[in-house]
Design an enzyme around this catalytic site. Sequence first.
Site, short mmCIF file in Angstrom:
data_model
loop_
_atom_site.label_atom_id
_atom_site.label_comp_id
_atom_site.label_asym_id
_atom_site.label_seq_id
_atom_site.Cartn_x
_atom_site.Cartn_y
_atom_site.Cartn_z
CG HIS A 55 -1.94 1.06 1.26
ND1 HIS A 55 -3.15 0.95 1.91
CD2 HIS A 55 -1.94 2.32 0.73
CE1 HIS A 55 -3.83 2.07 1.79
NE2 HIS A 55 -3.10 2.93 1.08
CG HIS B 81 -7.60 3.43 -0.52
ND1 HIS B 81 -6.89 2.87 -1.53
CD2 HIS B 81 -6.73 4.20 0.18
CE1 HIS B 81 -5.63 3.29 -1.47
NE2 HIS B 81 -5.50 4.11 -0.44
CD GLU C 81 -7.68 6.59 4.41
OE1 GLU C 81 -8.21 6.59 3.28
OE2 GLU C 81 -6.59 7.16 4.65
CG ASP D 6 -1.60 5.70 2.74
OD1 ASP D 6 -1.83 5.46 1.54
OD2 ASP D 6 -2.46 6.20 3.50
CG ASP D 7 0.06 8.96 0.56
OD1 ASP D 7 0.16 8.88 -0.68
OD2 ASP D 7 -0.98 8.64 1.18
N1 ADE Z 1 -4.46 8.80 -1.92
C1 ADE Z 1 -3.25 8.85 -1.37
N2 ADE Z 1 -3.29 8.46 -0.10
C2 ADE Z 1 -4.59 8.14 0.18
C3 ADE Z 1 -5.27 7.65 1.30
N3 ADE Z 1 -4.64 7.42 2.47
N4 ADE Z 1 -6.59 7.45 1.22
C4 ADE Z 1 -7.23 7.71 0.08
N5 ADE Z 1 -6.64 8.16 -1.01
C5 ADE Z 1 -5.31 8.37 -0.97
ZN ZN Z 2 -3.69 4.79 0.44
#
Ligand code: ADE
Ligand code: ZN
Length: 336
Positions: free
Chosen positions: A16, A196, A199, A277-278
């Site tokens: 992810h 996703h 969340e 994730d990011d």
């Molecule tokens: N795009 C990038 N990170 C995300 C996340 N955590 N949830 C939804 N879309 C995303």
């Molecule tokens: Zn994500």
Amino acid sequence: MNPVTLIQRLPKAELHLHIEGTLEPEMMMMLAQRNRISLPYGNVDEIRAAYNFSDLQTFLDIYYAGAQVLNKAQDFYDLTSAYLKRAADDNVRHVEIFFDPQTHTERDVEFATVIDGIDGALQDGQSQLGITYRLIMCFLRHLSAEAAMATLEEALAFKDKIHAVGLDSSEAGHPPSKFASVFDRARTEGFLTVAHAGEEGPPAYIREALDLLKVERIDHGVRCLEDPALVQRLVDEQMPLTVCPLSNVKLRVFETLGQHNLKRLLQRGLCVTINSDDPAYFGGYIGENFLRTQQALNLNDADIHALARNAFTASFLSEADKQRHIAEVDRAMISL
Ligand code: ADE
Ligand code: ZN
């Protein structure tokens, strides 16, 4: 056994990871200069200072703005290469990364430009760093199903390079059902599917992702615990959850890492994995996610072992490759 050494040494798979979310402030500044794009920030400290999010949407607004510095295939190549080098430092052996073509094609960057850059770096990363990969194309769920379908059609020319499709961006108000026909078509074309769900959105969105999108994994999924019958189903099906602990705290899904439900998910018998994730926006790559979660939730060696194994089990690798990696994970546990 020292958990820091254990976590560092374990072979890992990351499932992810949004490649646009690995854009570090230094690279954002460098690409802005290279492409003559003006940013609303004077330096990297100002960029980092802006990374104070109150929810998913406040993050996405900044994240999509940052992605505008990505224009040429070389930009996507440099971004992906930098991520792979960083992942290699964390002993990552396999990655399944998301990209968001619509973030770029909406700005008139060609689909082929995005794919060429990312895929070129992934190929070089495999030969130079030994990191295997799969590429997953995500649809932006705040845009229409028609726009997603058009993106899917554009992707067909690059079918050999894209393994699966996914669904990301603003979850609330954009249920998986909105994209049922797009995912039907994607599966007909031979793509695997992920989404996703759970969340920020309710457990009902996880059910829709399973029933309507027929996903192989749920990305995040942490809100499943609100629905015991759903949890039982996820356990029975051993449906993987790609959990992102530092992301969840930065986006205020949980107030603190100590309040994260990852340990409870594991104890309930779910197939949980840890991911970043990011990472450029959320303060840590996969190793840091493992370490900080271990410390905050007092994860024991068996928990860490299960998390590392689950990632390979939940991957889109062949059965033989999964077993080879899992055997290596098991050896790393014993040799400490
Ligand atoms: N795009 C990038 N990170 C995300 C996340 N955590 N949830 C939804 N879309 C995303
Ligand atoms: Zn994500």
